[in-house]
Design a protein around this motif. Structure first.
Motif, PDB file in Angstrom:
ATOM      1  N   PRO A   1       1.965 -22.048  -4.658  1.00 23.00           N
ATOM      2  CA  PRO A   1       2.798 -21.174  -5.520  1.00 23.00           C
ATOM      3  C   PRO A   1       1.426 -20.811  -6.873  1.00 23.00           C
ATOM      4  O   PRO A   1       0.691 -19.606  -7.289  1.00 23.00           O
ATOM      5  N   LYS A   2       0.708 -22.228  -7.036  1.00 20.65           N
ATOM      6  CA  LYS A   2      -0.751 -22.321  -7.803  1.00 20.65           C
ATOM      7  C   LYS A   2      -1.540 -20.999  -7.594  1.00 20.65           C
ATOM      8  O   LYS A   2      -2.089 -20.483  -8.432  1.00 20.65           O
ATOM      9  N   GLN A   3      -2.120 -20.633  -6.349  1.00 23.96           N
ATOM     10  CA  GLN A   3      -3.216 -20.050  -5.436  1.00 23.96           C
ATOM     11  C   GLN A   3      -2.090 -18.849  -5.554  1.00 23.96           C
ATOM     12  O   GLN A   3      -3.418 -17.785  -4.850  1.00 23.96           O
ATOM     13  N   VAL A   4      -1.639 -18.663  -5.898  1.00 29.81           N
ATOM     14  CA  VAL A   4      -0.432 -17.063  -5.144  1.00 29.81           C
ATOM     15  C   VAL A   4      -1.366 -15.937  -6.340  1.00 29.81           C
ATOM     16  O   VAL A   4      -1.868 -16.428  -7.858  1.00 29.81           O
ATOM     17  N   LYS A   5      -2.034 -14.612  -6.060  1.00 29.57           N
ATOM     18  CA  LYS A   5      -2.258 -13.594  -7.523  1.00 29.57           C
ATOM     19  C   LYS A   5      -1.532 -12.590  -6.442  1.00 29.57           C
ATOM     20  O   LYS A   5      -0.587 -12.610  -6.082  1.00 29.57           O
ATOM     21  N   ALA A   6      -1.701 -11.712  -7.686  1.00 29.78           N
ATOM     22  CA  ALA A   6      -0.739 -10.370  -7.647  1.00 29.78           C
ATOM     23  C   ALA A   6      -1.391  -9.749  -6.572  1.00 29.78           C
ATOM     24  O   ALA A   6      -0.642  -8.691  -5.432  1.00 29.78           O
ATOM     25  N   GLU A   7      -2.696  -9.921  -5.855  1.00 29.20           N
ATOM     26  CA  GLU A   7      -2.948  -9.173  -4.652  1.00 29.20           C
ATOM     27  C   GLU A   7      -2.351  -9.324  -3.693  1.00 29.20           C
ATOM     28  O   GLU A   7      -2.363  -9.041  -2.411  1.00 29.20           O
ATOM     29  N   ASP A   8      -1.899 -10.590  -3.775  1.00 34.47           N
ATOM     30  CA  ASP A   8      -1.065 -11.149  -2.485  1.00 34.47           C
ATOM     31  C   ASP A   8       0.958 -10.636  -2.560  1.00 34.47           C
ATOM     32  O   ASP A   8       0.732 -10.812  -1.343  1.00 34.47           O
ATOM     33  N   PHE A   9       0.396  -9.537  -3.517  1.00 35.22           N
ATOM     34  CA  PHE A   9       1.822  -8.834  -3.487  1.00 35.22           C
ATOM     35  C   PHE A   9       1.378  -7.509  -3.330  1.00 35.22           C
ATOM     36  O   PHE A   9       2.113  -6.422  -3.471  1.00 35.22           O
ATOM     37  N   PHE A  10      -0.292  -6.931  -2.853  1.00 35.61           N
ATOM     38  CA  PHE A  10      -0.116  -5.374  -3.302  1.00 35.61           C
ATOM     39  C   PHE A  10      -0.972  -5.060  -1.301  1.00 35.61           C
ATOM     40  O   PHE A  10      -0.962  -5.381  -1.160  1.00 35.61           O
ATOM     41  N   LEU A  11      -0.901  -3.696  -1.198  1.00 38.08           N
ATOM     42  CA  LEU A  11      -1.300  -3.387  -0.384  1.00 38.08           C
ATOM     43  C   LEU A  11      -1.299  -1.930   0.051  1.00 38.08           C
ATOM     44  O   LEU A  11      -0.455  -0.843  -0.645  1.00 38.08           O
ATOM     45  N   HIS A  12      -2.324  -1.162  -0.110  1.00 37.54           N
ATOM     46  CA  HIS A  12      -2.645   0.103  -0.001  1.00 37.54           C
ATOM     47  C   HIS A  12      -2.334   0.744   1.699  1.00 37.54           C
ATOM     48  O   HIS A  12      -3.264   0.778   2.640  1.00 37.54           O
TER      49      HIS A  12
ATOM     50  N   VAL B   1       5.646  -8.863   6.998  1.00 37.00           N
ATOM     51  CA  VAL B   1       4.628  -9.816   6.326  1.00 37.00           C
ATOM     52  C   VAL B   1       3.508  -9.440   6.689  1.00 37.00           C
ATOM     53  O   VAL B   1       2.722 -10.371   6.146  1.00 37.00           O
ATOM     54  N   ASP B   2       2.590  -9.632   8.218  1.00 35.92           N
ATOM     55  CA  ASP B   2       1.734 -10.248   8.312  1.00 35.92           C
ATOM     56  C   ASP B   2       0.812  -9.058   7.843  1.00 35.92           C
ATOM     57  O   ASP B   2      -0.282  -9.453   7.896  1.00 35.92           O
ATOM     58  N   GLN B   3       0.969  -7.803   8.002  1.00 33.18           N
ATOM     59  CA  GLN B   3       0.227  -7.229   6.378  1.00 33.18           C
ATOM     60  C   GLN B   3       0.276  -7.156   4.721  1.00 33.18           C
ATOM     61  O   GLN B   3      -0.655  -7.547   4.426  1.00 33.18           O
ATOM     62  N   LEU B   4       1.351  -7.589   5.205  1.00 31.44           N
ATOM     63  CA  LEU B   4       1.355  -7.902   3.588  1.00 31.44           C
ATOM     64  C   LEU B   4       2.731  -9.142   3.345  1.00 31.44           C
ATOM     65  O   LEU B   4       3.254  -9.705   3.182  1.00 31.44           O
ATOM     66  N   PRO B   5       1.069 -10.665   3.079  1.00 31.76           N
ATOM     67  CA  PRO B   5       1.649 -11.641   2.866  1.00 31.76           C
ATOM     68  C   PRO B   5       3.371 -12.327   1.790  1.00 31.76           C
ATOM     69  O   PRO B   5       4.143 -12.881   2.019  1.00 31.76           O
ATOM     70  N   GLY B   6       3.182 -11.318   0.796  1.00 26.65           N
ATOM     71  CA  GLY B   6       4.099 -11.497  -0.293  1.00 26.65           C
ATOM     72  C   GLY B   6       5.500 -11.627   0.307  1.00 26.65           C
ATOM     73  O   GLY B   6       6.580 -11.415  -0.348  1.00 26.65           O
ATOM     74  N   LEU B   7       6.010 -10.486   1.490  1.00 30.69           N
ATOM     75  CA  LEU B   7       7.079  -9.813   1.840  1.00 30.69           C
ATOM     76  C   LEU B   7       7.789 -11.483   2.407  1.00 30.69           C
ATOM     77  O   LEU B   7       8.946 -11.237   2.545  1.00 30.69           O
ATOM     78  N   ASN B   8       7.058 -12.568   2.871  1.00 28.76           N
ATOM     79  CA  ASN B   8       8.148 -13.263   3.662  1.00 28.76           C
ATOM     80  C   ASN B   8       9.501 -14.084   2.640  1.00 28.76           C
ATOM     81  O   ASN B   8       8.866 -14.500   1.484  1.00 28.76           O
ATOM     82  N   THR B   9       9.710 -14.529   3.313  1.00 29.19           N
ATOM     83  CA  THR B   9      11.055 -15.169   2.788  1.00 29.19           C
ATOM     84  C   THR B   9      12.150 -13.663   1.988  1.00 29.19           C
ATOM     85  O   THR B   9      13.606 -14.250   2.194  1.00 29.19           O
TER      86      THR B   9
END
Length: 220
Positions: free
Chosen positions: A49-60, A79-87
């Motif tokens: 969690p300390k390494q998570v960035k806004a880019e992990d929740f973003f996709l164009h 989730v494979d295209q946008l890792p932040g979707l996991n769970t």
């Protein structure tokens, strides 16, 4: 005592419903990473969690290339295209259609789909299960129209307008999966027995042999 039994029955029923879908997260987020880490949640390792960035929740998402045999292209945002979707239990896909473009009959084994048409006119439908008589439900959708495809049922979308069409599909799973019916039957690896398919579809063995030798396009 009857109230207690009723409460237990309801609790068991609701628990079974919950277990049929993506489990709810017990933390703010669990950004998926490919490399092993200390936590493995719902099929993916979690990023620190300390390494998570806004880019992990973003996709164009760019428009899909419809220059293919189906004249349509599905661009998944799973989730494979946008890792932040996991769970988080949600995902979406952009679907681009050239004229007469088709998103062929397929299913999502782990997600219900709700589709909204952004541009154009689509003929859409799904088929109910054997138990419900394999009934076909169809509708012609125009810009702004919404249609729901229940989880696991075979469905499709066809551009019947005179222009290109675009739709957005939202799904109730971060990894809903896709099974394209024709590909599953005739492009299985290794191939399904010709005898099995010929008997199941009630056609000659040669028809199946020709179908298995055909080129089947994978949109996803």
């Amino acid at each position: 005592m009857k109230v207690v039994y009723m409460f237990v029955a309801i609790l068991a029923f609701t628990s079974s419903l919950v277990s049929a879908y993506d489990p709810s997260p017990l933390q703010d987020f669990c950004v998926a990473v490919k490399e092993p880490s200390g936590v493995f949640v719902n099929g993916k390792f979690c990023k620190d969690p300390k390494q998570v960035k806004a880019e992990d929740f973003f996709l164009h998402v760019e428009p899909g290339n419809t220059n293919n045999p189906m004249n349509a292209q599905v661009t998944p945002v799973f989730v494979d295209q946008l890792p932040g979707l996991n769970t988080l239990g949600i995902s979406l896909a952009r679907i681009d259609f050239a004229q007469k473009g088709l998103n062929p009959p397929h299913t999502h084994p782990r997600g219900t789909e709700i589709l909204i048409v952004l541009e154009g006119t689509l003929y859409v439908g799904f088929v109910s299960s054997n138990q419900d008589g394999n009934r076909l439900f169809t509708k012609v959708l125009n810009k702004g129209d919404v249609f729901v495809f229940p989880i696991g049922l075979i469905h499709f979308q066809l551009n019947v307008g005179y222009t290109n069409a675009v739709a957005i599909a939202a799904l109730s799973s971060q990894n809903p999966g896709t099974i394209t019916i024709a590909n599953a039957l005739f492009k299985a690896n290794p191939p399904i027995s010709v005898e099995v398919l010929a008997k199941a579809l009630q056609v000659d063995n040669k028809v199946i042999d020709d179908l298995q030798k055909s080129s089947w396009y994978d949109q996803n």
